[in-house]
Each structure stands twice: as structure tokens, then as C-alpha cells.
Design a protein around this motif. Structure first.
Motif, short mmCIF file in Angstrom:
data_model
loop_
_atom_site.label_atom_id
_atom_site.label_comp_id
_atom_site.label_asym_id
_atom_site.label_seq_id
_atom_site.Cartn_x
_atom_site.Cartn_y
_atom_site.Cartn_z
N GLY A 91 33.25 12.20 -26.08
CA GLY A 91 34.33 12.63 -25.21
C GLY A 91 33.82 13.51 -24.09
O GLY A 91 34.48 14.43 -23.65
N ILE A 110 46.50 13.34 -22.78
CA ILE A 110 45.48 12.49 -23.38
C ILE A 110 45.50 12.54 -24.90
O ILE A 110 46.06 13.43 -25.52
CB ILE A 110 44.08 12.95 -22.91
CG1 ILE A 110 43.89 14.46 -23.19
CG2 ILE A 110 43.93 12.68 -21.43
CD1 ILE A 110 42.51 14.97 -22.91
N HIS A 136 40.85 18.21 -19.40
CA HIS A 136 39.77 17.35 -18.94
C HIS A 136 39.97 15.97 -19.57
O HIS A 136 40.11 15.86 -20.79
CB HIS A 136 38.44 17.94 -19.40
CG HIS A 136 37.26 17.22 -18.86
ND1 HIS A 136 37.06 17.05 -17.51
CD2 HIS A 136 36.23 16.61 -19.46
CE1 HIS A 136 35.95 16.39 -17.32
NE2 HIS A 136 35.42 16.10 -18.49
N ASP A 177 41.61 23.23 -20.27
CA ASP A 177 40.99 22.68 -21.49
C ASP A 177 39.85 21.77 -21.03
O ASP A 177 40.05 20.61 -20.70
CB ASP A 177 42.04 21.89 -22.29
CG ASP A 177 41.41 21.13 -23.45
OD1 ASP A 177 40.26 21.43 -23.81
OD2 ASP A 177 42.09 20.24 -23.99
N LEU A 178 38.67 22.35 -21.01
CA LEU A 178 37.53 21.65 -20.42
C LEU A 178 36.88 20.69 -21.41
O LEU A 178 36.24 19.72 -21.02
CB LEU A 178 36.51 22.70 -19.94
CG LEU A 178 35.35 22.23 -19.10
CD1 LEU A 178 35.82 21.52 -17.84
CD2 LEU A 178 34.44 23.39 -18.72
N GLY A 179 37.02 20.95 -22.68
CA GLY A 179 36.45 20.05 -23.70
C GLY A 179 34.96 20.23 -23.87
O GLY A 179 34.52 21.00 -24.70
N SER A 180 34.20 19.53 -23.02
CA SER A 180 32.77 19.54 -23.23
C SER A 180 32.10 20.83 -22.77
O SER A 180 31.44 21.51 -23.54
CB SER A 180 32.15 18.33 -22.55
OG SER A 180 30.89 18.12 -23.10
N PHE A 208 43.89 13.91 -31.86
CA PHE A 208 44.23 15.13 -31.12
C PHE A 208 45.00 14.67 -29.87
O PHE A 208 44.39 14.31 -28.86
CB PHE A 208 42.93 15.86 -30.76
CG PHE A 208 43.12 17.23 -30.12
CD1 PHE A 208 43.35 18.35 -30.89
CD2 PHE A 208 43.01 17.39 -28.74
CE1 PHE A 208 43.48 19.61 -30.30
CE2 PHE A 208 43.14 18.64 -28.15
CZ PHE A 208 43.37 19.75 -28.94
N SER A 241 33.88 23.15 -26.20
CA SER A 241 33.30 22.97 -27.54
C SER A 241 31.90 23.55 -27.64
O SER A 241 31.16 23.55 -26.66
CB SER A 241 33.19 21.48 -27.86
OG SER A 241 34.40 20.95 -28.27
N ALA A 299 39.64 22.41 -30.40
CA ALA A 299 41.04 22.12 -30.68
C ALA A 299 41.76 23.42 -31.06
O ALA A 299 42.88 23.69 -30.59
CB ALA A 299 41.15 21.10 -31.81
C1 LIG Z 1 36.50 17.34 -27.41
C2 LIG Z 1 37.68 17.95 -26.75
C3 LIG Z 1 38.50 18.83 -27.46
C4 LIG Z 1 38.31 19.14 -28.91
O1 LIG Z 1 37.13 19.80 -29.15
P1 LIG Z 1 36.62 20.01 -30.66
O2 LIG Z 1 35.54 21.00 -30.51
O3 LIG Z 1 36.20 18.69 -31.14
O4 LIG Z 1 37.79 20.54 -31.43
C5 LIG Z 1 39.59 19.37 -26.79
N1 LIG Z 1 39.84 19.05 -25.49
C6 LIG Z 1 39.06 18.22 -24.78
C7 LIG Z 1 39.39 17.93 -23.37
C8 LIG Z 1 37.94 17.64 -25.40
O5 LIG Z 1 37.15 16.81 -24.70
#
Ligand SMILES: *Cc1c(COP(=O)(O)O)cnc(C)c1O
Length: 462
Positions: free
Chosen positions: A395, A178, A226, A258-261, A184, A292, A154
Motif C-alpha cells: 500500500g 479508500i 493517502h 493519513d499518510l500511510g507509508s 480497513f 506506519s 490504523a
Molecule cells: C497502510 C495504511 C494504513 C494502515 O497502516 P498500518 O500500519 O498497517 O495499520 C492507514 N492509512 C493508509 C493511507 C495506509 O496506506
């Protein structure tokens, strides 16, 4: 009567000399014993005064010492504690997401116990950067030109967008606005970065031309998110990342993902589809991609940003970075975990999240059978094996399910709620799932050495 009982309460000093209580002083700090003893005596006093049916205990009996010990233990119990995750949800945010590799914990221990060269260059004897410990590793593993880390993804999103598009326009597809767990919400996050969000396309279909038509002189960033926790099915369309990169670069603006995982290993071999690796995203030419540390990577809470050298250099200059910097313990765990990725086989065998994802159903089944045999001895419950589903969770890869084998527990004596409550109240607590009025345990997410706690916890039902 009351007075007599009150007077019969021995003083703390005398009780401390009683054999069983004196033994406690060997096991715990003396102050802990005294404090627990005082609070027990206070309890007795209060009962004598308020409860006519109260039976005063024999203070010199070992049972009283047991009560005191229990009080000590309660006082020592930490709020944050070990929980056995038998839900089959691998990245369970409420249960702390990724368990870490033992090898990486050794690094954390070393960093925590002593001093370290956190921001000190041992070669030159001058000030160093905390990012120097992971940047080369991240470059090597992902193929990116540069990298920086912050305390979570984040924060990585926040600092990247703030750096690249404060006061300027940022384009994002309406299909990607999303909300991920913990409130978030993308539009709010973008607003907080100081960028001016411009939505393009529709919920289900966004084309490259939608982005192209929206670009003005004030546009700085195209953001892709993502969709980590849901899926739009049916008539959908979204441009390939590579197309977006080409468009962005032809207009002199940035493409941010913003890939997230953020998996660093291709998981399709384990039946996990639809997750592109960080390496593939980097290869498409994005300016920055964020992911992350404690999702599919299987490391500590952290937010990793990799991308073009100029962009990362600009992010490193952003004063916000200081407010979200990663701490030395997480950095140590992250460096050690990334080190395992230099040899993917090592990563697969040492990183718990990857071990869980890659474990065959037959292997889970074998472990479940062994546990089943033990549980079958307990008369108050009925147990059997069943086919089931594990989830990656957190997620990540939302639609991805892994075939598994679960233990189904039913009882004619105890309700399923009673079973769940007893297991939660056990130490360590065991968390399972409730399905069709049965308690279900999936060993995929239970570390092999933790299985014994499940037997014990169920045994405490009676
Ligand atoms: C999980 C996620 C986040 C946030 O990640 P954290 O490490 O929990 O702050 C941001 N963007 C996406 C697309 C996510 O899946």
C-alpha cells in the motif's frame, strides 16, 4: 500374527538406550525424544492393527532413529517461520512487510532480555513516559513540534480522529474514501472514531471550494487520506495540502493527513515518484500526520503521529491511547531505526527496505548471474535471466515499479505449480512469482545471505 507383532514392539526405555536414539538425547531435550518415540511407537501399533500390508520397521536400525528425529523436528517447528521473499515485492504485507535492520534488532534483544527504563526516568528516579524514547528523535527528523506512537497506523488514525472530532463533523473527499488491505475501510474507521463524516467533492475531482462550502460550526477536522493502493487517472483534481491547511486554520479547524507509508527520505532519486516525505507534509503545517513504522520507514509495526504540540498533547490524554500502546520491543526497534535516519547515508545502507529500493538493476543482475550459474547445473530445470519489475507494495507508492533482473525457471519435468509448491514446502520456504507459466525469482527482495536457500530449495525438486 498381530499379537506377535505387537508384542515385538520394544518398550521406550530399551529403545532410549539404543545408540542412535541415545545420541538424540544429547541433541534435544530428553523429554522431546521420549515424546517423539512414544508417538512413533503408537503409530506402529495402530498400523499393525489396521493395515494388513504394513511392514514393521526394525526398531534398532538407525533408520528408525531418523524417523524419530524427524518427528522431533516437526514438533519443534514454529508456526511463524522464516520465508525467503523472492517475489520482488518489497513491502509484502502477507510476508511481514519490512525486514528490520540488524542494528535495530540488537536493541530489541537488549530490551527483551532484561529490564529497561521503559517508563522510568533515570535522571530523576521518577516515573517516565514510554514516548520519551522516540519523541525527540521524531521531532528532529521530521521537524514537527511533537510526536507520539501507537501500535500501528490504523490505531494512529483512530486515536487522532477520536481526539479531534468525536461527535463533530469531519470533512473528507469522495475520492479518498479508500479501503486498504485487511478491511480497513475509511468510512467505517471514521464512524468508529465517533466523528460525523461529511463527504465533499466527487470521485475524481474535489476542489478547495468543496471543503470551504461544507464547513459549518460543527466542523472540526479536514482529513486527507493517502490513496495508497490505487490511482485515479484522467481528469482529476484535488487541492494541494498547503491550501487545505490554510483553509482549515482560517476557519479554526484541524488539518489531519493519513499518510500511510510515510517516507523519511526523498525516494525520487531512486525513481520512486509521487511520495512526499513526512518532512514536506510537516512543513505544509498540518496539525497531525500519521504513518506506519513497517512500510517505507523500514522498522517495526507501529503507528507514528507527528504534528502540533497542542494536538499531540490532546492525543496523549485520550484514554484510547492506552489500549493501543506500543510494546517495548517495537519501541526499541523503532528508536534504533529512527536513529539511523539522523544520518541518511547510514539509513540507506543499513535499513533493508531502503537498500532494496536503492539497489541498481545492474547490482541485482550481478547477483542473479551468480545464482544462475549454480542453478544451470540442475538438469531438471531450464533457467535464464530476463528484464522484470519489482514493486514497492504494502500500500505504498502503488504505481511505483523498479526495473529489475529476474531469473526465469521452466521445466519439462515439473509443472510450474509443482515448482512453486516444492519451494513453499522447503524450509525455509521460498516464495516467488508465477508469470507466463514460468516460475520467476527476483533477487531484489532476497537478502544476499539468503540466496543459498534458493539453490537448496530448487535442488530439492530433484
Ligand atoms: C497502510 C495504511 C494504513 C494502515 O497502516 P498500518 O500500519 O498497517 O495499520 C492507514 N492509512 C493508509 C493511507 C495506509 O496506506
Amino acid at each position: 500374527m498381530n499379537k506377535q507383532q505387537l508384542r515385538a514392539i520394544p518398550n521406550t526405555q530399551r529403545l532410549l538406550e539404543q545408540e542412535a536414539i541415545a545420541a538424540l538425547s544429547q541433541k534435544y531435550f530428553r523429554d522431546e525424544v521420549v515424546s517423539a518415540l512414544r508417538s512413533q511407537l503408537e503409530f506402529v501399533r495402530e498400523q499393525i492393527l489396521t493395515n494388513p500390508d504394513y511392514v514393521v520397521p526394525d526398531f534398532f536400525d538407525d533408520c528408525f532413529a531418523d524417523v524419530v528425529e524427524k518427528e522431533i523436528k516437526n514438533g519443534k517447528e514454529r508456526s511463524l517461520k522464516l520465508v525467503i521473499n523472492a517475489t520482488g515485492i518489497i513491502l509484502h504485507t502477507n510476508l511481514g512487510r519490512a525486514p528490520m535492520a540488524e542494528y535495530a534488532i540488537d536493541a530489541a534483544r537488549e530490551a527483551a532480555l532484561g529490564y529497561s527504563n521503559l517508563e522510568f526516568n533515570l535522571a530523576s528516579g521518577k516515573r517516565g513516559s514510554r514516548y520519551m524514547h522516540i519523541e525527540d528523535l521524531l521531532k528532529k527528523i521530521t521537524g514537527a513540534e511533537a510526536a507520539v506512537v501507537v501500535n500501528n497506523c490504523a490505531a494512529a488514525v483512530l486515536v487522532s480522529l477520536n481526539t479531534l472530532s468525536i461527535g463533530k463533523e469531519l470533512l473528507v473527499s469522495r475520492g479518498e474514501l479508500i479501503e486498504i488491505g485487511g478491511g480497513f475501510r475509511m468510512p467505517d474507521v471514521i464512524a468508529a472514531t465517533g466523528a460525523i463524516m461529511k463527504e465533499v467533492g466527487t470521485t475524481n475531482k474535489t476542489r478547495i471550494s468543496d471543503f470551504e462550502n461544507a464547513i459549518t460550526e460543527d466542523t472540526r477536522v479536514i482529513l486527507r487520506n493517502h490513496c495508497s493502493n490505487f490511482k485515479v487517472v484522467g481528469f482529476t483534481e484535488s487541492p494541494a495540502l498547503k491550501e487545505l491547511v490554510e483553509l482549515a486554520h482560517s476557519k479554526g479547524i484541524y488539518m489531519v493527513d493519513d499518510l500511510g507509508s510515510g517516507s523519511l527520505i526523498d525516494l525520487t532519486q531512486f525513481g520512486v515518484s509521487g511520495e512526499r516525505t513526512v518532512q514536506q507534509i510537516v512543513c505544509d503545517g498540518v496539525d497531525a500526520v500519521m504513518f506506519s513504522g513497517d512500510k517505507l520507514l523500514g522498522g517495526p509495526q507501529a503507528g507514528i503521529i507527528v504534528g502540533k504540540a497542542g494536538v499531540i498533547a490532546a492525543i496523549k490524554k485520550n484514554p484510547l491511547l492506552r489500549a493501543m500502546r506500543i510494546d517495548k520491543i517495537s519501541l526499541a526497534v523503532l528508536e534504533a531505526t529512527l536513529g539511523l535516519y539522523l544520518f541518511p547515508k547510514l539509513a540507506l545502507s543499513r535499513i533493508p527496505v531502503l537498500r532494496m529500493i536503492s539497489e541498481d538493476k545492474s547490482s541485482v543482475q550481478k547477483r542473479a548471474k551468480t545464482l544462475l550459474k549454480k542453478l544451470a547445473k540442475q538438469e531438471s530445470i531450464k533457467v535464464c535471466l530476463e528484464d522484470g519489475t519489482s514493486f514497492i507494495g504494502g500500500g505504498s507508492a502503488p504505481m511505483n515499479e523498479l526495473e529489475t533482473c529476474v531469473i526465469k525457471i521452466e521445466s519439462e519435468v515439473f509443472s510450474v505449480e509443482k515448482i512453486a509448491r516444492t519451494l513453499r514446502n522447503h524450509r525455509p520456504a521460498v516464495i516467488g512469482r508465477i508469470s507466463d507459466n514460468a516460475f520467476v525469482i527476483d533477487l531484489r527482495t532476497v537478502l544476499p545471505e539468503q540466496t543459498k536457500f534458493i539453490t537448496k530449495a530448487l535442488g530439492s525438486l530433484g
